[in-house]
Design an enzyme around this catalytic site. Structure first.
Site, PDB file in Angstrom:
ATOM      1  N   HIS A  50      36.162  33.888  43.618  1.00 30.92           N
ATOM      2  CA  HIS A  50      37.215  34.632  44.295  1.00 30.92           C
ATOM      3  C   HIS A  50      36.890  36.125  44.270  1.00 30.92           C
ATOM      4  CE1 HIS A  50      40.385  31.260  44.163  1.00 30.92           C
ATOM      5  NE2 HIS A  50      39.258  30.758  43.712  1.00 30.92           N
TER       6      HIS A  50
ATOM      7  N   GLU B  92      38.678  38.699  43.554  1.00 30.95           N
ATOM      8  CA  GLU B  92      39.147  39.394  42.361  1.00 30.95           C
ATOM      9  C   GLU B  92      38.230  39.109  41.163  1.00 30.95           C
ATOM     10  OE1 GLU B  92      42.862  38.512  44.856  1.00 30.95           O
ATOM     11  OE2 GLU B  92      40.886  37.651  44.489  1.00 30.95           O
TER      12      GLU B  92
ATOM     13  N   CYS C 145      45.728  34.661  44.873  1.00 34.56           N
ATOM     14  CA  CYS C 145      46.196  33.313  44.596  1.00 34.56           C
ATOM     15  C   CYS C 145      46.568  33.196  43.118  1.00 34.56           C
ATOM     16  CB  CYS C 145      45.114  32.287  44.956  1.00 34.56           C
ATOM     17  SG  CYS C 145      43.677  32.344  43.871  1.00 34.56           S
TER      18      CYS C 145
ATOM     19  N   CYS D 201      43.686  33.640  40.679  1.00 39.02           N
ATOM     20  CA  CYS D 201      43.256  35.018  40.415  1.00 39.02           C
ATOM     21  C   CYS D 201      44.270  35.777  39.573  1.00 39.02           C
ATOM     22  CB  CYS D 201      43.011  35.748  41.729  1.00 39.02           C
ATOM     23  SG  CYS D 201      41.529  35.160  42.578  1.00 39.02           S
TER      24      CYS D 201
END
Length: 318
Positions: free
Chosen positions: A107, A109, A134, A137
């Protein structure tokens, strides 16, 4: 630079593609971005050039950051911009790997945090993203030493982690506060190589430089829950080496494994084709609660077919 409504990427096979049809359409970026970290003076120069505040600059950088994403499966590019306590500005993007289960994805992040950790950053004060983080994260960000105070900006609004992860499960639920350094605090795992690399892998494409990079990554890895530090280094056909260590989450599943962390370093350096990887070395403690060997072999064989994997053991040092 990609045209409006599209995002350029390089897929795992090394071919350049354009995401557009059926994909998330991105706004045309105001400025270009071709690197994954800006020094404070570089950020200041961009602020002066565009007449914006640092907060506004971070927002302007999100769109060009997303153009660096590699999402061949979802066609959903995500860009994340982070401000370190050092004043550096970090970039994160999502990475996806065709023919692997979705949990191998990285992801944006996570990329951002691993990128900052590799640069020796000691905290993040703000993260700006082009899509709502999400749950995966949000949980991953709970590991940060600055988790309680860090601003998270998306959709034009500013939040703190407690606003978007209510009654969160956090490191203090598993480890006594103050006894273990949190993510982006200095990590020093007392491990070293347990065997003579030259004797065990003399014919390997993996070099001494790669072994040292993998061990260094393990020493600096974040493994407070399993107590199983591990590191991995990738070697490219041109001889470049990229290392990364495990970054655990108290929720376990959002953990970045060493291969993911090393691929973040690979992508952050501007490398284009995963097929450029010809070898890798994984170092971990033998007989421990967690082993990355099997999953690494499976993933590496898919992402970089033909790449040679060397597995070496660590031992606890004084």
């Amino acid at each position: 630079m990609a045209q409006e409504g599209t995002a350029q990427h390089t897929d795992a096979s090394g071919t350049n593609g354009v995401i557009g049809v059926g994909a998330r359409k991105l706004p045309a970026p105001v400025l270009a971005l071709d690197k994954f970290m800006l020094e404070p003076e570089e950020a200041a120069a961009l602020q002066a050039q565009h007449g914006v505040s640092l907060r506004q600059l971070m927002q302007l950088l999100v769109a060009p950051a997303a153009l660096l994403a590699r999402p061949p499966t979802s066609a959903f590019p995500v860009g994340a911009i982070g401000l370190g306590v050092s004043g550096r500005v970090y970039v994160g993007v999502n990475l996806e790997f065709p023919n692997l289960p979705l949990h191998h994805s990285v992801h944006a992040e996570q990329f951002l945090v691993a990128n900052a950790a590799a640069a020796g950053e000691r905290g993040l004060t703000r993260i700006t993203v082009n899509a709502a983080p999400c749950g995966h994260c949000r949980q991953f960000l709970a590991e940060l030493i600055t988790a309680e105070t860090m601003e998270i900006v998306y959709k034009g609004k500013c939040y703190h982690l407690d606003d978007i992860l209510v009654d969160k499960f956090c490191p203090s639920d598993l480890i006594e506060p103050g006894t273990t350094p949190l993510l982006l605090e200095p990590q020093r795992n007392n491990v070293c190589l347990a065997e003579d690399f030259s004797a065990t892998a003399a014919s390997s494409v993996v070099t001494q430089e790669a072994v040292h990079a993998a061990v260094d990554a393990a020493v600096q890895s974040y493994a407070p829950y399993s107590r199983c530090p591990a590191g991995l280094a990738l070697v490219t056909t041109s001889g470049r080496v990229y290392g990364g260590g495990v970054i655990e989450s108290c929720a376990y599943n959002p953990t970045l494994n060493p291969l993911q962390s090393a691929y973040i370093a690979f992508a952050a350096a501007g490398e284009g084709e995963f097929s450029q990887v010809c070898g890798a070395v994984l170092v971990e403690l033998p007989g421990s609660a967690v082993s990355h060997e099997h999953s690494t072999r499976t993933a590496l064989a898919t992402i970089a077919p033909g790449a040679e994997l060397t597995v070496l053991h660590l031992q606890h040092s004084a």
